[in-house]
Design a protein around this motif. Structure first.
Motif, PDB file in Angstrom:
ATOM      1  N   GLY A 286     -20.172 -53.141  66.649  1.00  0.00           N
ATOM      2  CA  GLY A 286     -19.448 -52.874  67.892  1.00  0.00           C
ATOM      3  C   GLY A 286     -18.837 -51.482  67.928  1.00  0.00           C
ATOM      4  O   GLY A 286     -17.988 -51.190  68.754  1.00  0.00           O
ATOM      5  N   ALA A 287     -19.290 -50.621  67.018  1.00  0.00           N
ATOM      6  CA  ALA A 287     -18.810 -49.238  67.021  1.00  0.00           C
ATOM      7  C   ALA A 287     -19.511 -48.481  68.141  1.00  0.00           C
ATOM      8  O   ALA A 287     -20.735 -48.561  68.284  1.00  0.00           O
ATOM      9  CB  ALA A 287     -19.101 -48.573  65.679  1.00  0.00           C
ATOM     10  N   PHE A 288     -18.732 -47.771  68.933  1.00  0.00           N
ATOM     11  CA  PHE A 288     -19.265 -47.047  70.092  1.00  0.00           C
ATOM     12  C   PHE A 288     -18.664 -45.648  70.040  1.00  0.00           C
ATOM     13  O   PHE A 288     -17.566 -45.402  70.514  1.00  0.00           O
ATOM     14  CB  PHE A 288     -18.835 -47.793  71.364  1.00  0.00           C
ATOM     15  N   MET A 289     -19.390 -44.738  69.376  1.00  0.00           N
ATOM     16  CA  MET A 289     -18.847 -43.407  69.120  1.00  0.00           C
ATOM     17  C   MET A 289     -19.402 -42.415  70.142  1.00  0.00           C
ATOM     18  O   MET A 289     -20.612 -42.211  70.219  1.00  0.00           O
ATOM     19  CB  MET A 289     -19.200 -42.975  67.692  1.00  0.00           C
ATOM     20  N   VAL A 290     -18.503 -41.830  70.893  1.00  0.00           N
ATOM     21  CA  VAL A 290     -18.892 -40.984  72.028  1.00  0.00           C
ATOM     22  C   VAL A 290     -18.813 -39.503  71.640  1.00  0.00           C
ATOM     23  O   VAL A 290     -17.804 -39.062  71.072  1.00  0.00           O
ATOM     24  CB  VAL A 290     -17.965 -41.251  73.235  1.00  0.00           C
ATOM     25  N   PHE A 291     -19.875 -38.782  71.944  1.00  0.00           N
ATOM     26  CA  PHE A 291     -19.897 -37.336  71.681  1.00  0.00           C
ATOM     27  C   PHE A 291     -20.139 -36.588  72.988  1.00  0.00           C
ATOM     28  O   PHE A 291     -21.038 -36.967  73.749  1.00  0.00           O
ATOM     29  CB  PHE A 291     -21.009 -36.981  70.687  1.00  0.00           C
ATOM     30  N   ASP A 292     -19.375 -35.530  73.219  1.00  0.00           N
ATOM     31  CA  ASP A 292     -19.645 -34.727  74.409  1.00  0.00           C
ATOM     32  C   ASP A 292     -20.865 -33.836  74.147  1.00  0.00           C
ATOM     33  O   ASP A 292     -21.441 -33.860  73.053  1.00  0.00           O
ATOM     34  CB  ASP A 292     -18.400 -33.925  74.842  1.00  0.00           C
ATOM     35  N   ASP A 293     -21.262 -33.066  75.158  1.00  0.00           N
ATOM     36  CA  ASP A 293     -22.530 -32.323  75.032  1.00  0.00           C
ATOM     37  C   ASP A 293     -22.407 -31.057  74.177  1.00  0.00           C
ATOM     38  O   ASP A 293     -23.372 -30.305  74.054  1.00  0.00           O
ATOM     39  CB  ASP A 293     -23.103 -32.002  76.421  1.00  0.00           C
TER      40      ASP A 293
END
Lengths: 408, 149
Positions: free
Chosen positions: A313-320
């Motif tokens: 359930g890890a949801f790691m968000v990276f910007d561009d």
């Protein structure tokens, strides 16, 4: 669509997280009473009917596991809660145990009763000291209420000491036994030969919390949310370039992009404000591009299209602006450091991947990396070595697609 | 030296007095002794081995497996998470600042893998509790022993 709160207590609950009032308010006392009046077979049948799948990452059907332990031969049996949450980007068990520790603990009591375990262990990572204290208080409340004790099931907390690998179920069992936390060769599985070679039921925190909810209500209630294939809700840990990082509970089938955009949840991408990629599932997860996120819902079938899974359930968000090769190198270092060193494909493989990346050979030697990844997948003893190259492979696939598109 | 060793051995026996003499109690026993000294020396491992009646090599093998027990200079450790999520929030600069400050203090600032507080990045762990959204200011206070959190 707003957040659902079943595993996480609703915000209007005022009782202390480890109090007897909380036990009643959340329906967990009812869950204990209802399961106490049932036979082992009936409990296991209800878990099977609920369709709960393991929430630690493997998504194994929980009822099938309980049935296997129940059917295994052996006088002594054990039940274990795996709270050794050490996967990169994963903090949902911590949030759950901080906010509502009685749920998972009640699930453990029900699990122990179902498989006939008189002794149960909670294995918690050594860095979660606040969580450990909270778990201790929850056990004390259940002890005072008569649900935990020598006549029913005794629960002992075991504190890990900084080893990611101890979260692997057989490594965890070795750690409890006082040995080095090195994974065992499977089979035999813990269901038949676990702690001290006795049948052992080992479940993730969130899975057990789902069990408590199930018995506080019933199968129909449990299946109100989620998909027919994967009923219930899932805790998602949102982190990285996101306005409101945190743990959110959503039903299976939930659109992934909404996790990022909903004002009650992620509230949008931070950093540059433009989504670059999401690493879904943990350190051994899959990178998804923005269009893949837009196209996917939180379910195993939908994500399989992109070779992805929900994992922990890890949801790691990276910007561009984030260089994904930098992320890959970080992940590679994590696995190289955390490999227990017991088996060669993992010990050498994780180190070699790190070296490839540090030398900037990701795009120059994709075939060598793929060969190495395949060897690790085929020959490593446990999930760490088998899945350590997964994130890397998802990037190699993306690079290959890009090359093919350019050729056309 | 011998006297010290005898005193150490007595202290370890005292620390472990209520722990059952079973192999499965090794990890709790190691924790008990480690938290007394923030360190596990060969002499301590020997005392644990004697007290629990487990071969020295086995106790050493287990103690050396776990990262949190690796603290050779027995300075109180402060762990700063430098994994991906915390690194996005400047934890590597925090680590450098901490290492410089800790040089003169009686603590050791160390890099740690994910501490499970990615939603509170950057995170640090002082051996007892976790500090979320750790700032250089808070880190400096902890290193100087001015605060626990």
């Amino acid at each position: 669509m707003p957040e659902i709160r079943r595993l996480l207590p609703t915000l209007d609950i005022a009782s202390a997280p480890t109090s007897l009032e909380r036990l009643r308010e959340r329906g967990f006392e009812r869950a204990l009473q209802r399961s106490a009046a049932m036979t082992s077979q009936a409990i296991v049948a209800e878990v099977q009917a609920s369709g709960i799948k393991g929430r630690g990452g493997a998504a194994f059907p929980t009822g099938a596991k309980w049935a296997a332990v129940l059917a295994a031969s052996g006088e002594v049996r054990y039940a274990v809660m795996n709270a050794d949450e050490s996967e990169l980007g994963t903090f949902k068990d911590r949030a759950l145990l901080e906010q509502d520790p009685l749920g998972a603990m009640v699930g453990l009591v029900i699990a122990a009763r179902a498989v006939g375990a008189k002794r149960a262990y909670c294995y918690v990572r050594g860095e979660y000291r606040e969580v450990e204290a909270q778990m201790g208080a929850a056990i004390q409340t259940l002890r005072q209420a008569g649900w935990v004790g020598a006549d029913t099931v005794d629960i002992e907390i075991r504190r890990g000491a900084g080893a990611y690998i101890a979260g692997e179920e057989t490594a965890l069992l070795n750690s409890i036994e006082g040995k080095r936390a090195e994974p065992r060769v499977k089979p035999p599985f813990p269901t038949t030969q676990g702690l001290w070679r006795s049948p052992t039921l080992i479940q993730n925190v969130e899975t057990l919390a789902n069990v408590a909810l199930l018995f506080a209500h019933d199968v129909d209630w449990f299946r109100t949310y989620g998909t027919p294939d994967t009923p219930g809700t899932k805790l998602i840990g949102l982190s990285g370039h996101i306005e409101h990082p945190g743990v959110y509970e959503v039903p299976f089938g939930y659109p992934l992009m909404q996790l990022i955009t909903e004002t009650e949840m992620g509230h949008g991408v931070s950093g540059s404000g433009h989504l670059g990629a999401v690493l879904l599932g943990g350190a051994a997860g899959t990178f998804l591009a923005p269009d893949e996120i837009r196209d996917s819902v939180l379910d195993y079938g939908s994500l399989a299209k992109y070779g992805a899974s929900i994992g922990s359930g890890a949801f790691m968000v990276f910007d561009d602006t984030v260089d994904l090769t930098w992320v890959l190198t970080k992940l590679a270092r994590f696995f190289a450091d955390e490999s227990c060193g017991q088996c060669v494909p993992c010990r050498v493989g994780t180190r070699r991947i790190l070296e490839f990346l540090q030398r900037g050979e990701l795009e120059r030697r994709p075939e060598d990396l793929r060969d190495l990844a395949q060897a690790m997948k085929d020959a490593s003893i446990c999930g760490l070595g088998q899945t350590a190259p997964v994130a890397l492979l998802s990037i190699l696939d993306r690079l290959e697609r890009r090359t093919n598109e350019t050729r056309r | 030296m011998d006297l010290d060793k005898a005193a150490l051995s007595r202290r370890v026996q005292e620390l472990l007095s209520d722990i059952p003499r079973e192999r499965q109690q090794l990890l709790p026993a190691l924790w008990r002794v480690f938290e007394e000294y923030w360190h596990l020396s060969p002499e301590m491992i020997d005392a644990i081995a004697q007290t629990l009646d487990i071969p020295y090599a086995d106790v050493y093998g287990v103690a050396s497996f776990y990262a949190l027990f690796a603290n050779p200079d027995n300075k109180k450790p402060i762990y700063i998470c430098t994994d991906v999520m915390c690194a996005l929030y400047g934890s590597e600069d925090l680590l450098k600042a901490g290492e410089d400050l800790a040089n003169d203090a009686g603590v050791r600032v160390k890099e740690a893998p994910c501490l499970g507080h990615c939603d509170g990045a950057p995170a640090l762990f002082d051996g007892r509790q976790t500090i979320r959204h750790a700032s250089p200011k808070v880190l400096a206070q902890i290193i100087r022993g001015e605060t626990d959190a």
